[in-house]
Design a protein around this motif. Structure first.
Motif, mmCIF file in Angstrom:
data_model
loop_
_atom_site.group_PDB
_atom_site.id
_atom_site.type_symbol
_atom_site.label_atom_id
_atom_site.label_comp_id
_atom_site.label_asym_id
_atom_site.label_seq_id
_atom_site.Cartn_x
_atom_site.Cartn_y
_atom_site.Cartn_z
ATOM 1 N N UNK A 86 0.800 -1.222 0.000
ATOM 2 C CA UNK A 86 0.000 0.000 0.000
ATOM 3 C C UNK A 86 0.830 1.268 0.000
ATOM 4 N N UNK A 87 2.018 1.222 0.620
ATOM 5 C CA UNK A 87 2.849 2.420 0.735
ATOM 6 C C UNK A 87 3.777 2.619 -0.457
ATOM 7 N N UNK A 104 7.910 4.595 7.276
ATOM 8 C CA UNK A 104 6.457 4.718 7.464
ATOM 9 C C UNK A 104 5.865 3.398 7.972
ATOM 10 N N UNK A 105 6.333 2.267 7.446
ATOM 11 C CA UNK A 105 5.830 0.973 7.903
ATOM 12 C C UNK A 105 6.146 0.757 9.378
ATOM 13 N N UNK A 106 7.369 1.110 9.787
ATOM 14 C CA UNK A 106 7.732 0.965 11.194
ATOM 15 C C UNK A 106 6.877 1.867 12.079
ATOM 16 N N UNK A 127 10.308 -6.071 4.189
ATOM 17 C CA UNK A 127 10.952 -5.045 3.365
ATOM 18 C C UNK A 127 12.361 -5.416 2.913
ATOM 19 N N UNK A 128 13.131 -6.122 3.721
ATOM 20 C CA UNK A 128 14.512 -6.439 3.330
ATOM 21 C C UNK A 128 14.564 -7.215 2.010
ATOM 22 N N UNK A 145 16.063 0.643 8.557
ATOM 23 C CA UNK A 145 15.199 -0.258 9.324
ATOM 24 C C UNK A 145 15.603 -0.278 10.792
ATOM 25 N N UNK A 146 16.905 -0.310 11.074
ATOM 26 C CA UNK A 146 17.379 -0.318 12.458
ATOM 27 C C UNK A 146 16.929 0.930 13.198
#
Length: 434
Positions: A86-87, A104-106, A127-128, A145-146
């Motif tokens: 979706x993003x 945004x997902x996080x 995502x990775x 991500x971190x």
């Protein structure tokens, strides 16, 4: 005995026990018992029993297992995959492109999980592989991500904010509301760094993907609606005054179960795993809180907090100087302890100093969480680094190096909070007026 000598003995005992691998909760309890039994004339056994009991039935703690369970349920659904789909169409036009999906997902998942570790594992699992398949820079994939996964500590509902609220005896509802703007600020700062990096190194960013028609983007965005609805249901009910944090947590669990069932992920196995995961985490946190409460009482009997507060007060530090000193202290502690342990270990000693300095405890809770977020991406104990190490082919130091620019973003966020405290206090002040 001189409280300074007592403090040295107790701190030394704590470090020895922790180095031996003793559970944090048992370490706190043992050190608390030593403090009362060896250095005061008070009965250690009865004090321990009454303190642990008083801590364990605290009504504020009832929200804790429910929010943890909600996160465990969602961890086992396809909501994270739906978020990416979706993003992605909307992020493609920004400098840095799909790297922003990590941020945004996080942020979205943090708003329903409350856990930094769960956010890292869940979003990273989706995502990775997708970003690697599109040849995005490996350092930015892992680093973004971190850093972004630390939002699980700040954006409500946050497990560590509940722990702080209980330890500092402040409103958990107000803490949740106070975390919203700082959380959004961090997302903006992370995305700003990604944009700046991509403009500096355009050759390391893949070319834009084919433009997706507007209506197709709208249909893809529909996958975000369940997550957004759950966020609004949980946080909105607290802000509007319809529900307490505990009642909002119950709403969240019911909503998570419904979403899991509708998405076809709710099976007896997944349900049982979510219950067991939430039970184990809740027991760990509750035992740590009980041990910390006993240690706090023990500290009070020995007179250490009063002596320490007097000692720090003798330096006549300004609020700014005190906060800078505490930032270094918490950052160093974060290299060796997890966030919850830092809160409960320091509450009995730090809170008197903070209150004496006239610092707002709601604001201090948000500041403390942002500083603790740094520890999630600093070796050797940064849990986000361990999770990402297990999900990638890199060693721990390489992952830490990739995350370092986002560590600096967190440092900037801490300075902004200190200079502009209204970032954390504005929304809670509106609640007070209403």
């Amino acid at each position: 005995m001189d409280p300074n000598i007592v403090a040295i003995i107790l701190i030394g005992s704590m470090l020895v026990l922790l180095s031996l691998g003793i559970w944090v909760s048992l370490t706190l309890t043992i050190v608390g018992y030593i403090g009362i039994a060896a250095f005061t004339g008070a009965p250690a056994g009865p004090i321990m029993a009454t303190t642990v009991w008083a801590q364990s039935w605290s009504w504020a703690l009832t929200a804790l297992p429910l929010f943890i369970w909600m996160g465990e349920i969602l961890y086992r659904t396809r909501l994270a995959a739906n978020m990416f789909n979706g993003l992605a169409p909307w992020m493609n036009a920004l400098p840095g492109r799909l790297l922003h999906v990590n941020v945004v997902s996080c942020g979205l998942f943090a708003a329903v999980s409350g856990s930094s570790a769960a956010t890292t594992a869940t979003i990273g699992r989706i995502t990775i592989p997708e970003l690697e398949k599109r040849n995005y820079d490996q350092k930015m994939i892992v680093g973004s991500l971190a850093g972004s996964a630390t939002l699980g500590f700040l954006i409500p509902p946050s497990i560590i904010l509940i722990v702080y609220g209980v330890a500092a005896e402040v409103s958990i509802s107000r803490l949740f509301i106070a975390g919203i703007l700082p959380g959004l600020m961090l997302m903006v700062l992370f995305m700003g760094y990604i944009m700046a990096w991509s403009l500096l190194y355009p050759e390391r960013t893949p070319k834009p993907e084919p433009r997706i028609p507007f209506m197709e983007r709208i249909r893809a965005t529909a996958g975000l609606f369940p997550m957004l609805g759950l966020i609004i249901g949980v946080i909105g009910s607290i802000y509007a005054g319809f529900a307490t944090p505990t009642e909002a947590a119950a709403i969240g669990v019911v909503g998570a179960l419904i979403l899991s069932a509708v998405s076809g992920n709710l099976t007896w196995t997944s349900f049982n795993e979510s219950v067991m995961g939430a039970t184990k985490t809740t027991c760990m946190v509750t035992l740590i809180l009980a041990g910390a409460a006993f240690l706090s009482v023990s500290m009070g009997f020995t007179g250490i907090p009063r002596t320490l507060a007097t000692w720090v007060g003798s330096f006549e530090l300004t609020q700014f100087q005190l906060l800078i000193a505490l930032t270094f202290l918490f950052a160093i502690m974060g290299c060796f302890l997890d966030g919850i342990s830092i809160v409960v270990l320091t509450a009995s000693v730090i809170m008197p100093m903070v209150q004496a300095a006239g610092i707002d405890l709601i604001w201090f809770g948000i500041y403390l969480v942002v500083v603790i977020e740094m520890s999630q991406i600093t070796p050797p104990v940064g849990i986000n680094l361990f999770i990402l190490q297990s999900m990638t082919r890199h060693d721990l130091l390489a992952v830490a190096k990739m995350a370092f620019p986002f560590f600096l973003v967190l440092v900037l966020a801490t300075l902004l909070l200190i200079v502009f405290p209204q970032i954390a206090t504005f929304l809670p002040s509106l609640m007070t007026r209403n």
